[in-house]
Design a protein around this motif. Structure first.
Motif, PDB file in Angstrom:
ATOM      1  N   LEU A  30     -60.293 -23.831  22.236  1.00 30.69           N
ATOM      2  CA  LEU A  30     -60.248 -25.344  22.063  1.00 30.69           C
ATOM      3  C   LEU A  30     -60.662 -26.330  23.456  1.00 30.69           C
ATOM      4  O   LEU A  30     -61.700 -27.033  23.382  1.00 30.69           O
ATOM      5  N   GLN A  31     -60.479 -25.425  24.560  1.00 26.75           N
ATOM      6  CA  GLN A  31     -60.720 -26.158  25.920  1.00 26.75           C
ATOM      7  C   GLN A  31     -62.283 -26.160  25.929  1.00 26.75           C
ATOM      8  O   GLN A  31     -62.828 -27.164  26.511  1.00 26.75           O
ATOM      9  N   SER A  32     -62.862 -25.153  25.426  1.00 27.74           N
ATOM     10  CA  SER A  32     -64.313 -25.140  25.809  1.00 27.74           C
ATOM     11  C   SER A  32     -65.020 -26.141  24.795  1.00 27.74           C
ATOM     12  O   SER A  32     -65.823 -26.672  25.051  1.00 27.74           O
ATOM     13  N   ILE A  33     -64.381 -26.095  23.556  1.00 27.01           N
ATOM     14  CA  ILE A  33     -64.787 -27.325  22.788  1.00 27.01           C
ATOM     15  C   ILE A  33     -64.704 -28.676  23.329  1.00 27.01           C
ATOM     16  O   ILE A  33     -65.791 -29.474  23.105  1.00 27.01           O
ATOM     17  N   PHE A  34     -63.564 -28.892  23.687  1.00 26.14           N
ATOM     18  CA  PHE A  34     -63.101 -29.991  24.317  1.00 26.14           C
ATOM     19  C   PHE A  34     -64.339 -30.407  25.495  1.00 26.14           C
ATOM     20  O   PHE A  34     -64.865 -31.477  25.590  1.00 26.14           O
ATOM     21  N   ASN A  35     -64.620 -29.511  26.331  1.00 29.28           N
ATOM     22  CA  ASN A  35     -65.490 -29.740  27.383  1.00 29.28           C
ATOM     23  C   ASN A  35     -66.864 -30.105  26.917  1.00 29.28           C
ATOM     24  O   ASN A  35     -67.756 -30.547  27.979  1.00 29.28           O
ATOM     25  N   GLY A  36     -67.288 -29.525  25.992  1.00 31.81           N
ATOM     26  CA  GLY A  36     -68.531 -29.576  25.548  1.00 31.81           C
ATOM     27  C   GLY A  36     -68.931 -30.925  24.649  1.00 31.81           C
ATOM     28  O   GLY A  36     -69.975 -31.187  24.246  1.00 31.81           O
ATOM     29  N   ILE A  37     -67.675 -31.912  24.486  1.00 29.61           N
ATOM     30  CA  ILE A  37     -68.141 -33.072  23.860  1.00 29.61           C
ATOM     31  C   ILE A  37     -68.262 -34.009  24.716  1.00 29.61           C
ATOM     32  O   ILE A  37     -67.427 -34.352  25.957  1.00 29.61           O
ATOM     33  N   PRO A  38     -69.081 -35.020  24.530  1.00 30.49           N
ATOM     34  CA  PRO A  38     -69.386 -35.860  25.730  1.00 30.49           C
ATOM     35  C   PRO A  38     -68.314 -37.187  25.709  1.00 30.49           C
ATOM     36  O   PRO A  38     -68.248 -37.896  26.791  1.00 30.49           O
ATOM     37  N   ASP A  39     -67.751 -37.365  24.625  1.00 31.70           N
ATOM     38  CA  ASP A  39     -66.653 -38.401  24.495  1.00 31.70           C
ATOM     39  C   ASP A  39     -65.406 -37.878  24.780  1.00 31.70           C
ATOM     40  O   ASP A  39     -65.073 -36.814  24.928  1.00 31.70           O
ATOM     41  N   ALA A  40     -64.583 -39.094  25.541  1.00 27.71           N
ATOM     42  CA  ALA A  40     -63.214 -38.498  26.092  1.00 27.71           C
ATOM     43  C   ALA A  40     -62.001 -37.991  25.086  1.00 27.71           C
ATOM     44  O   ALA A  40     -62.178 -38.680  23.877  1.00 27.71           O
ATOM     45  N   ILE A  41     -61.509 -36.981  25.038  1.00 27.39           N
ATOM     46  CA  ILE A  41     -60.434 -36.536  24.048  1.00 27.39           C
ATOM     47  C   ILE A  41     -59.505 -36.183  25.003  1.00 27.39           C
ATOM     48  O   ILE A  41     -59.528 -35.450  26.132  1.00 27.39           O
ATOM     49  N   LEU A  42     -58.139 -36.353  24.441  1.00 28.81           N
ATOM     50  CA  LEU A  42     -56.818 -35.885  24.942  1.00 28.81           C
ATOM     51  C   LEU A  42     -55.944 -35.391  23.798  1.00 28.81           C
ATOM     52  O   LEU A  42     -56.321 -35.933  22.526  1.00 28.81           O
ATOM     53  N   VAL A  43     -55.035 -34.608  24.134  1.00 30.13           N
ATOM     54  CA  VAL A  43     -53.977 -34.328  23.503  1.00 30.13           C
ATOM     55  C   VAL A  43     -52.573 -34.524  23.900  1.00 30.13           C
ATOM     56  O   VAL A  43     -52.323 -34.224  25.061  1.00 30.13           O
ATOM     57  N   ILE A  44     -51.800 -35.390  22.966  1.00 31.30           N
ATOM     58  CA  ILE A  44     -50.607 -35.551  23.380  1.00 31.30           C
ATOM     59  C   ILE A  44     -49.240 -34.922  22.634  1.00 31.30           C
ATOM     60  O   ILE A  44     -49.699 -34.800  21.505  1.00 31.30           O
ATOM     61  N   ASP A  45     -48.023 -35.055  23.123  1.00 33.52           N
ATOM     62  CA  ASP A  45     -46.918 -34.665  22.416  1.00 33.52           C
ATOM     63  C   ASP A  45     -46.431 -35.730  22.028  1.00 33.52           C
ATOM     64  O   ASP A  45     -46.858 -36.963  21.946  1.00 33.52           O
ATOM     65  N   ARG A  46     -45.208 -35.424  21.212  1.00 37.50           N
ATOM     66  CA  ARG A  46     -44.347 -36.313  20.621  1.00 37.50           C
ATOM     67  C   ARG A  46     -43.717 -37.521  21.703  1.00 37.50           C
ATOM     68  O   ARG A  46     -43.292 -38.779  21.601  1.00 37.50           O
ATOM     69  N   ASN A  47     -43.678 -37.338  23.190  1.00 33.84           N
ATOM     70  CA  ASN A  47     -43.237 -37.940  24.038  1.00 33.84           C
ATOM     71  C   ASN A  47     -44.468 -38.591  24.748  1.00 33.84           C
ATOM     72  O   ASN A  47     -44.307 -39.233  26.036  1.00 33.84           O
ATOM     73  N   TYR A  48     -45.682 -38.472  24.178  1.00 34.38           N
ATOM     74  CA  TYR A  48     -46.809 -39.404  24.752  1.00 34.38           C
ATOM     75  C   TYR A  48     -47.238 -38.627  26.043  1.00 34.38           C
ATOM     76  O   TYR A  48     -47.909 -39.308  26.786  1.00 34.38           O
ATOM     77  N   ASN A  49     -46.823 -37.668  26.325  1.00 30.35           N
ATOM     78  CA  ASN A  49     -47.218 -36.723  27.304  1.00 30.35           C
ATOM     79  C   ASN A  49     -48.757 -35.998  27.162  1.00 30.35           C
ATOM     80  O   ASN A  49     -48.772 -35.559  26.117  1.00 30.35           O
TER      81      ASN A  49
END
Length: 372
Positions: A30-49
């Motif tokens: 997943l981290q590898s796929i994330f870093n290969g995408i030019p647009d900003a991506i983040l994953v947050i939990d239920r506390n918005y962390n």
């Protein structure tokens, strides 16, 4: 152009979701796929962390990895200490519906516009514990769309101007001829001479406006010798004084007598002052005050002659503040939406500026012309 953009975002996120484990930050794929995408991506939990993010997100925030991981998304992206009022993450956690929206990121100096998708990550029990937030920068796209719309609107103005200027000039010529005749007939009456002179002056001004209606797009300047701004301002006040008098509006004038002479197009700057003064009068329902100040002000390392017009009227609604200078945008029932756009273009063509700010009560418009 990289095709990993708006059209491919949902497909990319579905691909990511299939590989997301219970602890998404533990997935190297997943981290590898994330870093290969030019647009900003983040994953947050239920506390918005923020539990995971890609390189594009880090580059946007200009922060170290340890400063991002575990922090609240609303603090880092929107510079607030609480969840955003229009945040859709809660709805995604509750019903797993992946909505999209457009937001302005306040953290960035450019105030960039992002189109944001929210996609839920479910565990084996169907519980949504994480959300993937995909942020596509659409600032340039929206700017180009806005410029295209502006060009189309200005083309309409040009077409209307070409068809109506001739018709406008006919009655103006008739009025000017009548005023000239009356000036000769009542040459021994100073009061009539004064008001007929004012009528002729404003007829001439209307004729110039009709001939230069396209000045909203390309204002042409007539720069003569250096003169004082006070004269153009006081003439403008005289013209709108009757509006203020009818509405019981008091006009207070504070002009620095030591203002230097500057070079500007008097007719166009007078047009600016009249427009702003009329707006100030319109903002006051009945009885009020308008303060007009002229002073020297330094901005961006340069000296300007600044004229400020402050009213104690109803002010500007937050939803209107960013659109005031847009062509055809108006908050008035019978407004054209052209006035402030023309004001901005005239000031810009002089190398000056115009700012509109809400006060505790009312609105302040500041206009500056460079001292050169």
């Amino acid at each position: 152009m990289n095709k990993q953009s708006v059209t491919s975002a949902p497909a990319q996120l579905r691909h990511i979701k299939k590989r997301a484990s219970k602890k998404p930050k533990d997935s190297p794929i997943l981290q590898s796929i994330f870093n290969g995408i030019p647009d900003a991506i983040l994953v947050i939990d239920r506390n918005y962390n923020i539990v995971m993010f890609n390189n594009a997100m880090q580059n946007f925030l200009h922060l170290q990895k340890e400063q991002i991981e575990g922090s609240n998304c609303y603090t880092l992206c929107y510079d607030t200490n609480h969840a955003c009022v229009d945040c859709q993450a809660q709805a995604v956690f509750q019903n797993m519906t992946p909505p999209s929206r457009i937001r302005t990121c306040l953290r960035d100096e450019r105030r960039r516009q992002f189109e944001i998708w929210n996609f839920p990550i479910s565990d084996e029990n169907g519980e949504v514990n994480y959300i993937i937030e995909y942020m596509k920068d659409i600032t340039d796209r929206q700017r180009m769309e806005k410029e295209l719309m502006q060009a189309e609107r200005l083309a309409i103005i040009g077409e209307v101007a070409a068809k109506t200027t001739h018709e406008i000039r006919n009655p103006l010529n008739a009025m000017e001829g009548a005023a000239h005749y009356l000036l000769n007939e009542y040459d021994d009456d100073p009061k009539i001479q004064k008001y007929l002179g004012l009528i002729k002056e404003q007829i001439s001004r209307l004729d110039n406006i009709a001939s230069n209606l396209l000045g909203a797009a390309k204002p042409r300047l007539v720069l003569g010798e250096k003169i004082l701004i006070n004269g153009a301002l006081l003439k403008s006040i005289d013209i709108v004084e009757y509006i203020a008098r009818d509405k019981n509006i008091e006009m207070e004038i504070y002009l620095d007598e030591n203002l230097p002479k500057i070079r500007f197009d008097e007719a166009k700057i007078q047009q600016v002052f009249i427009n702003i003064l009329r707006n100030a009068c319109d903002a006051i329902e009945d009885s009020g005050k308008i303060e007009i100040t002229g002073q020297i002000r330094q901005r961006t390392g340069e000296n300007f002659v600044e004229v400020s017009i402050l009213d104690n009227g109803k002010g500007i609604l937050p939803e209107d503040s960013g659109k005031l200078f847009d062509s055809f945008y108006t908050t008035k029932e019978n407004g054209t939406g052209l006035g402030l756009g023309i004001v901005k273009d005239i000031m810009k063509s002089h190398g000056g500026y115009v700012f509109i700010e809400n006060q505790n009560v009312g609105t302040c418009v500041s206009m500056g012309l460079p001292i050169r």
